[in-house]
Design a protein around this motif. Structure first.
Motif, PDB file in Angstrom:
ATOM      1  N   GLY A 184       6.450  -5.904   5.945  1.00 39.82           N
ATOM      2  CA  GLY A 184       6.506  -4.522   6.426  1.00 39.82           C
ATOM      3  C   GLY A 184       5.249  -4.160   7.212  1.00 39.82           C
ATOM      4  O   GLY A 184       5.135  -3.064   7.749  1.00 39.82           O
ATOM      5  N   ALA A 185       4.255  -5.054   7.241  1.00 38.44           N
ATOM      6  CA  ALA A 185       3.012  -4.801   7.986  1.00 38.44           C
ATOM      7  C   ALA A 185       2.537  -6.132   8.563  1.00 38.44           C
ATOM      8  O   ALA A 185       3.031  -7.183   8.170  1.00 38.44           O
ATOM      9  N   LYS A 186       1.580  -6.078   9.468  1.00 37.71           N
ATOM     10  CA  LYS A 186       0.998  -7.314  10.018  1.00 37.71           C
ATOM     11  C   LYS A 186      -0.380  -7.510   9.405  1.00 37.71           C
ATOM     12  O   LYS A 186      -1.035  -6.527   9.051  1.00 37.71           O
ATOM     13  N   PRO A 187      -0.874  -8.775   9.297  1.00 32.14           N
ATOM     14  CA  PRO A 187      -2.259  -8.952   8.847  1.00 32.14           C
ATOM     15  C   PRO A 187      -3.199  -8.215   9.813  1.00 32.14           C
ATOM     16  O   PRO A 187      -3.060  -8.337  11.022  1.00 32.14           O
ATOM     17  N   GLN A 188      -4.127  -7.413   9.279  1.00 34.35           N
ATOM     18  CA  GLN A 188      -5.013  -6.640  10.161  1.00 34.35           C
ATOM     19  C   GLN A 188      -6.477  -6.981   9.947  1.00 34.35           C
ATOM     20  O   GLN A 188      -7.345  -6.412  10.597  1.00 34.35           O
ATOM     21  N   GLY A 189      -6.753  -7.849   8.988  1.00 41.42           N
ATOM     22  CA  GLY A 189      -8.149  -8.124   8.627  1.00 41.42           C
ATOM     23  C   GLY A 189      -8.403  -7.511   7.260  1.00 41.42           C
ATOM     24  O   GLY A 189      -7.938  -6.401   6.971  1.00 41.42           O
ATOM     25  N   LEU A 190      -9.142  -8.245   6.435  1.00 41.63           N
ATOM     26  CA  LEU A 190      -9.302  -7.852   5.032  1.00 41.63           C
ATOM     27  C   LEU A 190      -9.888  -6.444   4.873  1.00 41.63           C
ATOM     28  O   LEU A 190      -9.408  -5.653   4.060  1.00 41.63           O
ATOM     29  N   PHE A 191     -10.914  -6.111   5.683  1.00 40.46           N
ATOM     30  CA  PHE A 191     -11.589  -4.821   5.479  1.00 40.46           C
ATOM     31  C   PHE A 191     -10.738  -3.665   5.989  1.00 40.46           C
ATOM     32  O   PHE A 191     -10.720  -2.597   5.391  1.00 40.46           O
ATOM     33  N   GLN A 217       5.499   3.665  -8.064  1.00 40.48           N
ATOM     34  CA  GLN A 217       6.802   4.134  -8.555  1.00 40.48           C
ATOM     35  C   GLN A 217       6.677   5.555  -9.121  1.00 40.48           C
ATOM     36  O   GLN A 217       7.516   6.416  -8.872  1.00 40.48           O
ATOM     37  N   ARG A 218       5.568   5.790  -9.846  1.00 40.62           N
ATOM     38  CA  ARG A 218       5.350   7.137 -10.399  1.00 40.62           C
ATOM     39  C   ARG A 218       5.222   8.174  -9.289  1.00 40.62           C
ATOM     40  O   ARG A 218       5.554   9.334  -9.449  1.00 40.62           O
ATOM     41  N   LYS A 219       4.705   7.731  -8.130  1.00 45.60           N
ATOM     42  CA  LYS A 219       4.534   8.653  -7.000  1.00 45.60           C
ATOM     43  C   LYS A 219       5.797   8.736  -6.131  1.00 45.60           C
ATOM     44  O   LYS A 219       5.770   9.313  -5.050  1.00 45.60           O
ATOM     45  N   GLY A 220       6.873   8.083  -6.577  1.00 42.69           N
ATOM     46  CA  GLY A 220       8.164   8.205  -5.895  1.00 42.69           C
ATOM     47  C   GLY A 220       8.321   7.310  -4.682  1.00 42.69           C
ATOM     48  O   GLY A 220       9.185   7.551  -3.843  1.00 42.69           O
ATOM     49  N   ARG A 221       7.484   6.276  -4.549  1.00 42.07           N
ATOM     50  CA  ARG A 221       7.572   5.399  -3.370  1.00 42.07           C
ATOM     51  C   ARG A 221       8.505   4.220  -3.623  1.00 42.07           C
ATOM     52  O   ARG A 221       8.294   3.471  -4.570  1.00 42.07           O
ATOM     53  N   GLY A 222       9.525   4.071  -2.770  1.00 42.38           N
ATOM     54  CA  GLY A 222      10.446   2.939  -2.919  1.00 42.38           C
ATOM     55  C   GLY A 222      10.346   2.020  -1.715  1.00 42.38           C
ATOM     56  O   GLY A 222       9.724   2.356  -0.707  1.00 42.38           O
ATOM     57  N   GLY A 223      10.919   0.821  -1.803  1.00 43.40           N
ATOM     58  CA  GLY A 223      10.915  -0.142  -0.697  1.00 43.40           C
ATOM     59  C   GLY A 223       9.574  -0.845  -0.588  1.00 43.40           C
ATOM     60  O   GLY A 223       8.761  -0.833  -1.519  1.00 43.40           O
ATOM     61  N   LEU A 224       9.324  -1.465   0.587  1.00 39.10           N
ATOM     62  CA  LEU A 224       8.099  -2.279   0.761  1.00 39.10           C
ATOM     63  C   LEU A 224       6.844  -1.413   0.760  1.00 39.10           C
ATOM     64  O   LEU A 224       6.760  -0.427   1.495  1.00 39.10           O
ATOM     65  N   GLN A 225       5.887  -1.782  -0.061  1.00 42.10           N
ATOM     66  CA  GLN A 225       4.644  -1.022  -0.199  1.00 42.10           C
ATOM     67  C   GLN A 225       3.601  -1.618   0.750  1.00 42.10           C
ATOM     68  O   GLN A 225       2.797  -2.471   0.369  1.00 42.10           O
ATOM     69  N   THR A 226       3.603  -1.130   1.997  1.00 46.09           N
ATOM     70  CA  THR A 226       2.749  -1.738   3.026  1.00 46.09           C
ATOM     71  C   THR A 226       1.258  -1.465   2.763  1.00 46.09           C
ATOM     72  O   THR A 226       0.411  -2.181   3.291  1.00 46.09           O
ATOM     73  N   HIS A 227       0.936  -0.464   1.935  1.00 48.54           N
ATOM     74  CA  HIS A 227      -0.485  -0.188   1.658  1.00 48.54           C
ATOM     75  C   HIS A 227      -1.107  -1.285   0.774  1.00 48.54           C
ATOM     76  O   HIS A 227      -2.313  -1.300   0.573  1.00 48.54           O
ATOM     77  N   LEU A 228      -0.270  -2.210   0.284  1.00 51.84           N
ATOM     78  CA  LEU A 228      -0.797  -3.304  -0.539  1.00 51.84           C
ATOM     79  C   LEU A 228      -1.003  -4.594   0.281  1.00 51.84           C
ATOM     80  O   LEU A 228      -1.182  -5.673  -0.286  1.00 51.84           O
ATOM     81  N   ALA A 229      -1.018  -4.455   1.618  1.00 50.58           N
ATOM     82  CA  ALA A 229      -1.194  -5.615   2.520  1.00 50.58           C
ATOM     83  C   ALA A 229      -2.445  -6.418   2.164  1.00 50.58           C
ATOM     84  O   ALA A 229      -2.469  -7.642   2.314  1.00 50.58           O
ATOM     85  N   PHE A 230      -3.480  -5.749   1.701  1.00 50.97           N
ATOM     86  CA  PHE A 230      -4.743  -6.386   1.309  1.00 50.97           C
ATOM     87  C   PHE A 230      -4.524  -7.597   0.392  1.00 50.97           C
ATOM     88  O   PHE A 230      -5.280  -8.555   0.434  1.00 50.97           O
ATOM     89  N   PHE A 231      -3.480  -7.531  -0.434  1.00 51.22           N
ATOM     90  CA  PHE A 231      -3.287  -8.541  -1.473  1.00 51.22           C
ATOM     91  C   PHE A 231      -2.464  -9.751  -1.012  1.00 51.22           C
ATOM     92  O   PHE A 231      -2.283 -10.683  -1.779  1.00 51.22           O
ATOM     93  N   PHE A 232      -1.916  -9.695   0.212  1.00 52.24           N
ATOM     94  CA  PHE A 232      -0.971 -10.745   0.616  1.00 52.24           C
ATOM     95  C   PHE A 232      -1.354 -11.436   1.926  1.00 52.24           C
ATOM     96  O   PHE A 232      -1.833 -10.796   2.858  1.00 52.24           O
ATOM     97  N   LYS A 233      -1.054 -12.750   1.976  1.00 56.94           N
ATOM     98  CA  LYS A 233      -1.281 -13.497   3.216  1.00 56.94           C
ATOM     99  C   LYS A 233      -0.339 -13.013   4.313  1.00 56.94           C
ATOM    100  O   LYS A 233      -0.705 -12.905   5.459  1.00 56.94           O
ATOM    101  N   ASN A 234       0.911 -12.771   3.923  1.00 53.66           N
ATOM    102  CA  ASN A 234       1.933 -12.365   4.881  1.00 53.66           C
ATOM    103  C   ASN A 234       2.505 -11.027   4.392  1.00 53.66           C
ATOM    104  O   ASN A 234       3.555 -10.983   3.758  1.00 53.66           O
ATOM    105  N   PRO A 235       1.787  -9.934   4.648  1.00 55.86           N
ATOM    106  CA  PRO A 235       2.202  -8.643   4.085  1.00 55.86           C
ATOM    107  C   PRO A 235       3.503  -8.148   4.715  1.00 55.86           C
ATOM    108  O   PRO A 235       3.547  -7.896   5.913  1.00 55.86           O
TER     109      PRO A 235
END
Ligand SMILES: NC(=O)c1ccc[n+]([C@@H]2O[C@H](COP(=O)([O-])OP(=O)(O)OC[C@H]3O[C@@H](n4cnc5c(N)ncnc54)[C@H](O)[C@@H]3O)[C@@H](O)[C@H]2O)c1
Length: 389
Positions: free
Chosen positions: A371-378, A351-369
């Motif tokens: 705005g993005a598809k599961p790509q593998g943990l690493f 939010q401080r960096k001005g990003r709104g909507g789905l934060q796809t860079h946080l896919a690592f933390f979710f089973k079903n990310p």
């Protein structure tokens, strides 16, 4: 975030996940327990001035009107010898009354500690007022809302979920396809609070809410925290893919004895969890000709200490079959709590960096990310790493 405080409002404050997050944070702040599992304590994030643990002020909603010390004592996740050292702090923490719709599990709808109105518009107003009052009382500039309530019954997205105008009109008409999860999410967006959905709910699949949050520059992230078996699965699936080993079958089963396990074993509340767990392999492996079964069974004696078995069948050189077996004795809320703190810190930073909507860079933390598809943990970790390097 240098000096000010950040409010963390949790839906389901008296659940095992939220309670373990708050109690754990109090213990770590007092240097009475280590912060293992908290990824954002790693050097990668050091230069980004993430909010510190002692800047977090906790609150939230629940249908169970008990203080957090009693709840922690009953749940038994944190050993009494540790818990006793923060009983005073936990005693001060009581939930605000929650909001409910027909999608909430009956078990909780019967609870008394809920806002008493049938109007969805009024419920939304009350949630917004709760957030604003919390900010004022604790002199906070910002709040983050985290949904750690129970899984909700499914709804069918329709035309009313497509844009915020039709969504708000439907809300004013008390439409039956608006869930309590959506009310919490909208209250978060209206108050400029980033919203995290840690559950299997489809709240953040509602286009109206996602577009609205984007237009108001409010970050959203979900869904379904990737804490245990699925975290391992997405790491191993990536390994199989890299090594060109051909998966033929993956059988996963879980025993879980906490209230969440009880609710997930009811088909109408558990079906999304199965979808989230079953959906991770094909996008990583890029083929689907394998058997994949997932089972979750409620087994009371285990409480929050779950047990997961995985049987993985695959083919190697010359098509020769091999099998890998995993038996993980994990702890549900102990695994989830650091993820929640990581997400809160990263969402405030987004939010401080001005990003709104789905934060796809946080896919690592979710089973079903979302705005993005599961790509593998690493691979998912590399995306996060690149952004914070
Ligand atoms: N712990 C994990 O590893 C993990 C991983 C992924 C997802 N989750 C999800 O996180 C959620 C929380 O898990 P838990 O183990 O803490 O569950 P829990 O059953 O212990 O707690 C849920 C709490 O939410 C409250 N609640 C339910 N609906 C509410 C509403 N509409 N408003 C306010 N309060 C409400 C309940 O009263 C209860 O106290 C579940 O949906 C679970 O599936 C947990």
């Amino acid at each position: 975030m240098k000096n000010s405080k950040l409010g963390v409002l949790m839906v389901g404050l008296n659940g095992a996940t939220a309670n373990t997050t708050v109690a754990g944070c109090y213990l770590i702040r007092k240097k009475l327990a280590p912060a293992y599992g908290l990824m954002t304590n790693e050097p990668l994030f050091a230069k980004h001035q993430l909010v510190k643990l002692d800047q977090l002020v906790f609150g939230g909603w629940d249908f169970a009107n008990r203080d957090a010390a009693r709840v922690a004592d009953q749940q038994g996740v944190i050993p009494p010898a540790l818990l006793n050292k923060v009983t005073g702090d936990l005693k001060k923490l009581k939930p605000m009354p929650g909001v409910t719709t027909a999608h909430d599990v009956d078990l909780f709808r019967r609870q008394k500690h809920a806002h008493k109105t049938n109007s969805l518009g009024k419920k939304l107003e009350l949630l917004i007022a709760n957030i604003e009052r919390f900010k004022k009382t604790h002199r906070l500039d910002k709040t983050v809302v985290v949904f750690t309530g129970s899984p909700l019954k499914q709804f069918k997205p329709g035309s009313l979920h497509q844009n915020i105008k039709s969504f708000k009109q439907a809300l004013a008409r008390n439409h039956a396809d608006i869930t309590s999860g959506m009310l919490y999410a909208l209250a978060a967006i209206e108050t400029g609070s980033p919203f995290i959905d840690f559950t299997t709910n489809t709240t953040l699949e509602v286009k109206a809410l996602v577009d609205y949050a984007k237009s108001k520059k409010v970050p959203l992230a979900g869904k379904d925290g990737k804490t245990g078996q699925t975290m391992i699965k997405t790491a191993l699936a990536q390994l199989l893919k890299i090594k060109n080993l051909k998966l033929t079958g993956w059988y996963s089963t879980n025993l879980l004895g906490n209230p969440d396990g009880q609710i997930l074993s009811l088909p109408e509340y558990g079906q999304n969890k199965f979808k989230d767990k079953l959906g991770v392999l094909q996008p990583i492996l890029k083929y689907s000709d394998f058997d994949h079964s997932v089972d979750i069974k409620y087994y009371g004696p285990r409480g929050d200490n779950k047990e997961a078995w995985d049987n993985i069948d695959f083919l190697g050189w010359l098509g020769q079959p091999m099998t890998m077996k995993i038996n993980w004795l994990g702890r549900d809320s102990i695994l989830a709590a650091p993820l929640i703190i990581d997400l809160v810190r990263l969402m405030e930073n987004a939010q401080r960096k001005g990003r709104g909507g789905l934060q796809t860079h946080l896919a690592f933390f979710f089973k079903n990310p979302l705005g993005a598809k599961p790509q593998g943990l690493f691979k998912e970790y590399q995306i996060l790493e690149k952004l914070y390097a």
